[in-house]
Design a protein around this motif. Structure first.
Motif, PDB file in Angstrom:
ATOM      1  N   LYS A   3     -31.908  52.322 -21.254  1.00  0.00           N
ATOM      2  CA  LYS A   3     -31.102  51.591 -22.238  1.00  0.00           C
ATOM      3  C   LYS A   3     -29.736  52.264 -22.314  1.00  0.00           C
ATOM      4  N   ILE A   4     -28.795  51.595 -22.941  1.00  0.00           N
ATOM      5  CA  ILE A   4     -27.494  52.243 -23.178  1.00  0.00           C
ATOM      6  C   ILE A   4     -27.135  52.085 -24.662  1.00  0.00           C
ATOM      7  N   LEU A  39     -23.087  44.595 -25.248  1.00  0.00           N
ATOM      8  CA  LEU A  39     -23.908  43.854 -24.279  1.00  0.00           C
ATOM      9  C   LEU A  39     -24.083  42.400 -24.717  1.00  0.00           C
ATOM     10  N   ARG A  40     -24.068  41.514 -23.766  1.00  0.00           N
ATOM     11  CA  ARG A  40     -24.309  40.100 -24.077  1.00  0.00           C
ATOM     12  C   ARG A  40     -25.752  39.925 -24.554  1.00  0.00           C
ATOM     13  N   GLU A  41     -25.949  38.869 -25.329  1.00  0.00           N
ATOM     14  CA  GLU A  41     -27.262  38.590 -25.921  1.00  0.00           C
ATOM     15  C   GLU A  41     -28.383  38.670 -24.883  1.00  0.00           C
ATOM     16  N   GLU A  42     -28.172  38.088 -23.712  1.00  0.00           N
ATOM     17  CA  GLU A  42     -29.254  38.039 -22.711  1.00  0.00           C
ATOM     18  C   GLU A  42     -29.609  39.406 -22.128  1.00  0.00           C
ATOM     19  N   TYR A  43     -28.734  40.407 -22.366  1.00  0.00           N
ATOM     20  CA  TYR A  43     -29.039  41.762 -21.859  1.00  0.00           C
ATOM     21  C   TYR A  43     -29.294  42.749 -22.993  1.00  0.00           C
ATOM     22  N   ARG A  44     -29.449  42.241 -24.214  1.00  0.00           N
ATOM     23  CA  ARG A  44     -29.633  43.141 -25.377  1.00  0.00           C
ATOM     24  C   ARG A  44     -30.898  43.989 -25.275  1.00  0.00           C
ATOM     25  N   ILE A  45     -31.807  43.573 -24.422  1.00  0.00           N
ATOM     26  CA  ILE A  45     -33.021  44.360 -24.209  1.00  0.00           C
ATOM     27  C   ILE A  45     -32.670  45.782 -23.746  1.00  0.00           C
ATOM     28  N   PHE A  46     -31.487  45.920 -23.162  1.00  0.00           N
ATOM     29  CA  PHE A  46     -31.047  47.243 -22.686  1.00  0.00           C
ATOM     30  C   PHE A  46     -30.256  48.006 -23.750  1.00  0.00           C
ATOM     31  N   ASP A  47     -30.099  47.413 -24.910  1.00  0.00           N
ATOM     32  CA  ASP A  47     -29.261  48.052 -25.933  1.00  0.00           C
ATOM     33  C   ASP A  47     -30.109  48.917 -26.874  1.00  0.00           C
ATOM     34  N   ALA A  48     -29.594  50.095 -27.187  1.00  0.00           N
ATOM     35  CA  ALA A  48     -30.350  51.039 -28.028  1.00  0.00           C
ATOM     36  C   ALA A  48     -29.865  51.040 -29.480  1.00  0.00           C
ATOM     37  N   GLY A  49     -29.257  49.925 -29.908  1.00  0.00           N
ATOM     38  CA  GLY A  49     -28.822  49.822 -31.317  1.00  0.00           C
ATOM     39  C   GLY A  49     -27.348  50.095 -31.502  1.00  0.00           C
ATOM     40  N   SER A  50     -26.518  49.457 -30.668  1.00  0.00           N
ATOM     41  CA  SER A  50     -25.082  49.763 -30.672  1.00  0.00           C
ATOM     42  C   SER A  50     -24.274  49.030 -31.734  1.00  0.00           C
ATOM     43  N   ALA A  51     -24.790  47.895 -32.219  1.00  0.00           N
ATOM     44  CA  ALA A  51     -23.972  47.082 -33.132  1.00  0.00           C
ATOM     45  C   ALA A  51     -23.792  47.765 -34.480  1.00  0.00           C
ATOM     46  N   ASN A  52     -22.636  47.562 -35.069  1.00  0.00           N
ATOM     47  CA  ASN A  52     -22.329  48.015 -36.440  1.00  0.00           C
ATOM     48  C   ASN A  52     -22.401  49.518 -36.658  1.00  0.00           C
TER      49      ASN A  52
END
Ligand code: SF4
Length: 345
Positions: free
Chosen positions: A151-152, A272-285
């Protein structure tokens, strides 16, 4: 042929304030002793071009949280280890049992993840337009090779909105030494609109001392007039690297982003775009920014409002061995470079 070095040394026209918006330029300017080659009428100011320095504390806090989660390893560049969040740095968390792995390239995460499928490897993806294509490449490789335990956590920034912030909120800049590495990816045209809007010249420069001096000369000569001068044509084109731009566009979308000392700037980040959010480790906000030493003036240093030497802690309470703020940690930070190169001006 004009002796531009003599011209810069003897310049006695109106005072000129030039901002370099690239951490590597900041480091080179100090390393080469460029300020001592300029007339006192020409001031160089470091801008918000060090990715580690502009990262807010809530981002560091999230990394600290992640590395303490069982089965999660935070993977990062070395600079990030020593930056303190609200209360801890990654180094502190590591000493307390957190799982942190330092690497030299984001692509090293692929090997780590392939070698241990029982853990999730989270890369601390900080940077500007220069590094975002590498994170796109990392995800591409992970998908192609069916590596799912990567994840990133992103803190990705884009240059034009923050330059706009500096011009609009602060002003007083007569020219920009545009970031060379960023321009390789984006192309020099990306600065046209800002140059026209504020009637300020931009010079895209390489990283050798001579190249930087040439760009400073061009900016001094062009003061008061708009124009983007590409003085690094061996690496930078008007349009930039379109393949890298497409890779970024595939995985990332613009978002509002928080900058240390500047708050949230609209559309100045990438998520990350919605379709790749599976790779996101909680970056928003991750927008909160607090916790630095109460006397630290990083916020003002980053925007050029204050020189590092004007911070009361510079060289006494704050040194590279015992940094109190991100600008003294990173090798691209202004405070670090002023300190190690004994820069006065
Ligand atoms: S010298 Fe240290 S405390 Fe002062 S602004 Fe720089 S990093 Fe912060």
């Amino acid at each position: 042929m004009i002796d531009y070095k003599k011209y810069l040394m003897e310049y006695d026209g109106p005072s000129v304030r030039l901002m370099e918006v690239c951490g590597t330029h900041t480091a080179q300017i100090s390393h080469c002793g460029i300020p001592s080659m300029l007339s006192p009428q020409i001031q160089l100011i470091s801008g918000p071009g060090c990715p580690v320095c502009v990262t807010v504390t809530s981002y560091i806090d999230r990394l600290v949280e992640l590395c303490m989660e069982p089965g999660t390893v935070v993977v990062t560049f070395g600079d990030m280890l020593r930056v303190t969040g609200s209360s801890q740095s990654l180094n502190d968390a590591k000493a307390a049992g957190g799982q942190v792995q330092m690497v030299y390239s984001p692509m090293d995460t692929l090997k780590l993840a392939a070698a241990d499928k029982t853990k999730t490897f989270v890369f601390a993806a900080v940077g500007f337009e220069t590094t975002t294509p590498i994170y796109a490449m990392l995800l591409n490789e992970a998908i192609q090779n069916d590596i799912t335990n990567i994840k990133i956590l992103t803190s990705l920034k884009t240059m034009p909105p923050v330059i706009n912030w500096v011009c609009e909120k602060q002003g007083g800049i007569d020219g920009f030494l545009a970031p060379g590495h960023v321009s390789v990816i984006t192309g020099s045209n990306i600065f046209n609109e800002l140059s026209d809007r504020y009637q300020i010249p931009f010079a895209v420069a390489g990283f050798e001392g001579e190249q930087i001096l040439t760009a400073i000369y061009a900016l001094v000569k062009r003061q008061g007039k708009a124009g983007v001068m590409n003085l690094y044509p061996s690496a930078v084109t008007a349009q930039g690297n379109e393949m890298a731009q497409r890779a970024v566009e595939k995985y990332f979308m613009p978002c509002d982003a928080a900058w240390r000392g500047m708050g949230v700037i609209a559309d100045s980040g990438m998520l990350l775009r919605e379709e790749y959010r599976i790779f996101d480790a909680g970056s928003a906000n991750l927008n909160a920014d607090h916790g630095a030493h109460s006397g630290c003036r990083c916020a003002q240093v980053l925007t050029g409002a204050l020189k590092p030497t004007e911070c009361p802690l510079f060289g006494t309470g704050c040194t590279p061995q015992s940094p109190q703020g991100a600008c003294m940690v990173s090798a691209e930070g202004s405070c670090y470079n002023y300190f190690v190169n004994k820069r006065k001006r």
